[in-house]
Design a protein around this motif. Structure first.
Motif, PDB file in Angstrom:
ATOM      1  N   GLY A 141       0.825  -1.195   0.000  1.00 41.34           N
ATOM      2  CA  GLY A 141       0.000   0.000   0.000  1.00 41.34           C
ATOM      3  C   GLY A 141       0.861   1.247   0.000  1.00 41.34           C
ATOM      4  O   GLY A 141       2.084   1.181   0.107  1.00 41.34           O
ATOM      5  N   GLY A 142       0.217   2.406  -0.098  1.00 45.89           N
ATOM      6  CA  GLY A 142       0.967   3.646  -0.085  1.00 45.89           C
ATOM      7  C   GLY A 142       1.804   3.818  -1.340  1.00 45.89           C
ATOM      8  O   GLY A 142       1.455   3.317  -2.408  1.00 45.89           O
ATOM      9  N   HIS A 143       2.931   4.509  -1.207  1.00 41.56           N
ATOM     10  CA  HIS A 143       3.754   4.826  -2.380  1.00 41.56           C
ATOM     11  C   HIS A 143       4.622   3.632  -2.778  1.00 41.56           C
ATOM     12  O   HIS A 143       5.251   3.000  -1.939  1.00 41.56           O
ATOM     13  N   LYS A 208     -10.347   1.846   9.167  1.00 39.38           N
ATOM     14  CA  LYS A 208     -10.048   0.471   9.593  1.00 39.38           C
ATOM     15  C   LYS A 208     -11.151  -0.493   9.142  1.00 39.38           C
ATOM     16  O   LYS A 208     -10.866  -1.589   8.645  1.00 39.38           O
ATOM     17  N   GLN A 209     -12.399  -0.083   9.312  1.00 39.27           N
ATOM     18  CA  GLN A 209     -13.518  -0.929   8.881  1.00 39.27           C
ATOM     19  C   GLN A 209     -13.505  -1.100   7.361  1.00 39.27           C
ATOM     20  O   GLN A 209     -13.854  -2.160   6.833  1.00 39.27           O
ATOM     21  N   CYS A 210     -13.064  -0.046   6.657  1.00 41.60           N
ATOM     22  CA  CYS A 210     -12.960  -0.106   5.197  1.00 41.60           C
ATOM     23  C   CYS A 210     -11.884  -1.103   4.772  1.00 41.60           C
ATOM     24  O   CYS A 210     -12.066  -1.850   3.801  1.00 41.60           O
ATOM     25  N   ILE A 211     -10.765  -1.137   5.505  1.00 45.77           N
ATOM     26  CA  ILE A 211      -9.701  -2.105   5.214  1.00 45.77           C
ATOM     27  C   ILE A 211     -10.244  -3.530   5.329  1.00 45.77           C
ATOM     28  O   ILE A 211     -10.040  -4.379   4.453  1.00 45.77           O
ATOM     29  N   VAL A 212     -10.961  -3.783   6.423  1.00 47.64           N
ATOM     30  CA  VAL A 212     -11.528  -5.117   6.670  1.00 47.64           C
ATOM     31  C   VAL A 212     -12.515  -5.502   5.564  1.00 47.64           C
ATOM     32  O   VAL A 212     -12.600  -6.666   5.167  1.00 47.64           O
ATOM     33  N   ALA A 213     -13.246  -4.517   5.040  1.00 40.39           N
ATOM     34  CA  ALA A 213     -14.265  -4.782   4.017  1.00 40.39           C
ATOM     35  C   ALA A 213     -13.679  -4.912   2.611  1.00 40.39           C
ATOM     36  O   ALA A 213     -14.333  -5.437   1.707  1.00 40.39           O
ATOM     37  N   THR A 214     -12.444  -4.431   2.420  1.00 41.56           N
ATOM     38  CA  THR A 214     -11.833  -4.440   1.080  1.00 41.56           C
ATOM     39  C   THR A 214     -11.557  -5.869   0.619  1.00 41.56           C
ATOM     40  O   THR A 214     -11.014  -6.690   1.355  1.00 41.56           O
ATOM     41  N   GLN A 215     -11.943  -6.151  -0.618  1.00 42.70           N
ATOM     42  CA  GLN A 215     -11.787  -7.488  -1.185  1.00 42.70           C
ATOM     43  C   GLN A 215     -10.713  -7.502  -2.274  1.00 42.70           C
ATOM     44  O   GLN A 215     -10.206  -6.454  -2.690  1.00 42.70           O
ATOM     45  N   GLU A 216     -10.401  -8.689  -2.733  1.00 44.77           N
ATOM     46  CA  GLU A 216      -9.422  -8.871  -3.814  1.00 44.77           C
ATOM     47  C   GLU A 216      -9.790  -7.998  -5.017  1.00 44.77           C
ATOM     48  O   GLU A 216     -10.953  -7.934  -5.420  1.00 44.77           O
ATOM     49  N   PRO A 228       3.727   7.121  -7.596  1.00 41.81           N
ATOM     50  CA  PRO A 228       2.812   5.976  -7.649  1.00 41.81           C
ATOM     51  C   PRO A 228       2.281   5.616  -6.264  1.00 41.81           C
ATOM     52  O   PRO A 228       3.058   5.507  -5.307  1.00 41.81           O
ATOM     53  N   VAL A 229       0.979   5.454  -6.145  1.00 41.47           N
ATOM     54  CA  VAL A 229       0.382   5.153  -4.852  1.00 41.47           C
ATOM     55  C   VAL A 229      -0.775   4.163  -5.036  1.00 41.47           C
ATOM     56  O   VAL A 229      -1.569   4.294  -5.962  1.00 41.47           O
ATOM     57  N   ARG A 230      -0.838   3.150  -4.155  1.00 41.31           N
ATOM     58  CA  ARG A 230      -1.919   2.161  -4.231  1.00 41.31           C
ATOM     59  C   ARG A 230      -3.083   2.616  -3.356  1.00 41.31           C
ATOM     60  O   ARG A 230      -2.922   2.871  -2.166  1.00 41.31           O
ATOM     61  N   LEU A 231      -4.252   2.706  -3.976  1.00 46.56           N
ATOM     62  CA  LEU A 231      -5.432   3.235  -3.304  1.00 46.56           C
ATOM     63  C   LEU A 231      -6.611   2.268  -3.402  1.00 46.56           C
ATOM     64  O   LEU A 231      -6.725   1.505  -4.365  1.00 46.56           O
ATOM     65  N   ILE A 232      -7.514   2.360  -2.426  1.00 45.81           N
ATOM     66  CA  ILE A 232      -8.817   1.704  -2.528  1.00 45.81           C
ATOM     67  C   ILE A 232      -9.640   2.476  -3.560  1.00 45.81           C
ATOM     68  O   ILE A 232      -9.584   3.701  -3.640  1.00 45.81           O
ATOM     69  N   LYS A 233     -10.436   1.743  -4.329  1.00 41.04           N
ATOM     70  CA  LYS A 233     -11.198   2.364  -5.427  1.00 41.04           C
ATOM     71  C   LYS A 233     -12.481   3.027  -4.918  1.00 41.04           C
ATOM     72  O   LYS A 233     -13.593   2.548  -5.151  1.00 41.04           O
ATOM     73  N   ASN A 234     -12.310   4.153  -4.226  1.00 44.24           N
ATOM     74  CA  ASN A 234     -13.469   4.919  -3.758  1.00 44.24           C
ATOM     75  C   ASN A 234     -13.799   6.020  -4.766  1.00 44.24           C
ATOM     76  O   ASN A 234     -13.278   6.041  -5.884  1.00 44.24           O
ATOM     77  N   LYS A 235     -14.645   6.979  -4.382  1.00 47.77           N
ATOM     78  CA  LYS A 235     -15.038   8.054  -5.308  1.00 47.77           C
ATOM     79  C   LYS A 235     -13.826   8.885  -5.733  1.00 47.77           C
ATOM     80  O   LYS A 235     -13.706   9.231  -6.919  1.00 47.77           O
ATOM     81  N   ILE A 278      -3.777   1.551   0.917  1.00 45.23           N
ATOM     82  CA  ILE A 278      -3.685   0.224   1.560  1.00 45.23           C
ATOM     83  C   ILE A 278      -3.169  -0.775   0.536  1.00 45.23           C
ATOM     84  O   ILE A 278      -3.277  -0.551  -0.676  1.00 45.23           O
ATOM     85  N   GLY A 279      -2.608  -1.882   1.013  1.00 44.49           N
ATOM     86  CA  GLY A 279      -2.031  -2.878   0.126  1.00 44.49           C
ATOM     87  C   GLY A 279      -3.043  -3.895  -0.376  1.00 44.49           C
ATOM     88  O   GLY A 279      -4.166  -4.009   0.141  1.00 44.49           O
ATOM     89  N   GLN A 280      -2.633  -4.661  -1.374  1.00 45.38           N
ATOM     90  CA  GLN A 280      -3.498  -5.709  -1.934  1.00 45.38           C
ATOM     91  C   GLN A 280      -3.895  -6.747  -0.885  1.00 45.38           C
ATOM     92  O   GLN A 280      -4.955  -7.351  -0.969  1.00 45.38           O
ATOM     93  N   ILE A 281      -3.040  -6.927   0.109  1.00 44.62           N
ATOM     94  CA  ILE A 281      -3.281  -7.947   1.126  1.00 44.62           C
ATOM     95  C   ILE A 281      -4.496  -7.616   1.977  1.00 44.62           C
ATOM     96  O   ILE A 281      -4.979  -8.471   2.748  1.00 44.62           O
ATOM     97  N   ALA A 282      -5.065  -6.423   1.829  1.00 44.45           N
ATOM     98  CA  ALA A 282      -6.286  -6.062   2.562  1.00 44.45           C
ATOM     99  C   ALA A 282      -7.385  -7.096   2.326  1.00 44.45           C
ATOM    100  O   ALA A 282      -8.225  -7.324   3.203  1.00 44.45           O
ATOM    101  N   GLY A 283      -7.364  -7.745   1.161  1.00 44.24           N
ATOM    102  CA  GLY A 283      -8.355  -8.774   0.864  1.00 44.24           C
ATOM    103  C   GLY A 283      -8.296  -9.962   1.802  1.00 44.24           C
ATOM    104  O   GLY A 283      -9.257 -10.749   1.881  1.00 44.24           O
ATOM    105  N   LEU A 284      -7.179 -10.121   2.529  1.00 41.26           N
ATOM    106  CA  LEU A 284      -7.039 -11.216   3.491  1.00 41.26           C
ATOM    107  C   LEU A 284      -7.271 -10.755   4.933  1.00 41.26           C
ATOM    108  O   LEU A 284      -7.306 -11.574   5.837  1.00 41.26           O
ATOM    109  N   ILE A 285      -7.383  -9.450   5.142  1.00 38.87           N
ATOM    110  CA  ILE A 285      -7.547  -8.919   6.497  1.00 38.87           C
ATOM    111  C   ILE A 285      -9.031  -8.830   6.813  1.00 38.87           C
ATOM    112  O   ILE A 285      -9.768  -8.097   6.136  1.00 38.87           O
ATOM    113  N   ASP A 286      -9.476  -9.589   7.794  1.00 39.42           N
ATOM    114  CA  ASP A 286     -10.915  -9.635   8.065  1.00 39.42           C
ATOM    115  C   ASP A 286     -11.285  -9.256   9.490  1.00 39.42           C
ATOM    116  O   ASP A 286     -12.420  -9.474   9.922  1.00 39.42           O
ATOM    117  N   SER A 287     -10.329  -8.684  10.246  1.00 40.39           N
ATOM    118  CA  SER A 287     -10.653  -8.278  11.614  1.00 40.39           C
ATOM    119  C   SER A 287      -9.669  -7.222  12.098  1.00 40.39           C
ATOM    120  O   SER A 287      -8.549  -7.116  11.598  1.00 40.39           O
TER     121      SER A 287
END
Length: 313
Positions: A141-143, A208-216, A228-235, A278-287
């Motif tokens: 995640g991040g830069h 934090k709740q958004c990280i937990v909800a983020t999927q692959e 270059p920065v990795r972002l969640i695809k929000n508005k 956040i990083g791609q691994i957010a898809g594995l973080i569920d709590s």
């Protein structure tokens, strides 16, 4: 005791990334108290705020901890002097040339680690005299580095190129991932996203709740023309893509980004207009868990799987 635990004087070869808006003294001390290496993230702190967090961290733990310093910030000289004045023993540098400060920090008896995204930069960091490198893959995640090398390919290449200890970062949040990284040649791991969702992280609970909800597949690297920065695809992310489709100039992208966009999303909890790194691994973080529990689960999983390795072939 492996090379990373020996270098830092810690129990487990697990480092918590010094993330902006997330890595204050509460998270750093919690990770250090649990046997890892906690890092305070100086990138989102005014110099005097950093001093306060260092002082509070020294009171909250007797274990080693460090500070992460992105060298692209204009007040980097003042930040480094505060770390020296406060007796910080470990500094991670990133986003800049390691030659600039490594010799000065080493002369103060400080252990220096530099974040790299390629074997070429790892070798330059080693030549500059750093004690270890963090090899960060494109999943992070991040830069991100412009090379787009993934952790799975980057770690063996960097480990082959340098003689100093290598920490793997990018896409690691579990004991399984830790074991894979170390089998590939890493001496330890650095986790960002997993600790971003820790109870002690200073990120807004909305995020934090958004990280937990983020999927692959729900993060993407963008703004390559700026940094270059990795972002969640929000508005906000979608607005950037609209600008790209319209052939926006770098100036128009800068204007859209504006100031304090990451603070708005990550620290203030604006999930619509904020920049959500956040990083791609957010898809594995569920709590959302305490840092100590994260480390304990990682170590238990690592040990259980390592015992099974001979039976896997």
């Amino acid at each position: 005791m492996n090379r990373v635990t020996q270098l830092f004087g810690i129990q487990f070869p697990i480092v918590q990334g010094g993330m902006i808006w997330a890595s204050g003294y509460k998270l750093a001390s919690a990770v250090s108290n649990a046997g890892g290496l906690g890092l305070i993230g100086a990138g989102s702190m005014y110099p005097e705020v950093l001093r306060e967090h260092i002082q509070k961290c020294k009171k909250a733990t007797t274990k080693p901890f460090g500070v992460n310093i992105p060298m692209l910030y204009p007040n980097v000289e003042e930040i480094i002097q505060i770390c020296i004045d406060e007796g910080v023993k470990i500094i991670f540098t990133s986003a800049g040339n390691p030659k600039t400060w490594t010799a000065h920090l080493k002369a103060q008896g400080i252990t220096v680690v530099h974040v790299v995204s390629s074997s070429k930069f790892a070798l330059k960091a080693q030549e500059a005299g750093v004690d270890a490198v963090v090899a960060e893959g494109f999943e992070a995640g991040g830069h991100n580095g412009r090379e787009e090398s993934t952790t799975f390919t980057l770690i063996p290449m960097v480990s082959k190129a340098v003689q100093i200890p290598v920490l793997a970062a990018g896409g690691i949040a579990t004991g399984t991932g830790m074991l894979a990284a170390m089998v590939l040649g890493a001496d330890g791991v650095q986790l960002g996203s997993r600790f971003a969702a820790a109870t002690e992280s200073s990120l807004h609970d909305n995020f934090k709740q958004c990280i937990v909800a983020t999927q692959e597949g729900e993060t993407q690297v963008t703004l390559k023309e700026l940094a270059p920065v990795r972002l969640i695809k929000n508005k906000f992310y979608q607005d950037l893509q609209t600008l790209y489709a319209q052939g926006a100039s770098i100036e128009e992208l800068k204007e859209k980004l504006g100031r304090a966009r990451a603070k708005k999303g990550m620290f203030e909890g604006d999930l619509v207009e904020g920049e959500l790194e956040i990083g791609q691994i957010a898809g594995l973080i569920d709590s959302i868990q305490p840092a100590a529990q994260i480390i304990a689960e990682m170590v238990a999983e690592f040990q259980a799987l390592s015992h099974q390795l001979p039976s896997l072939i």
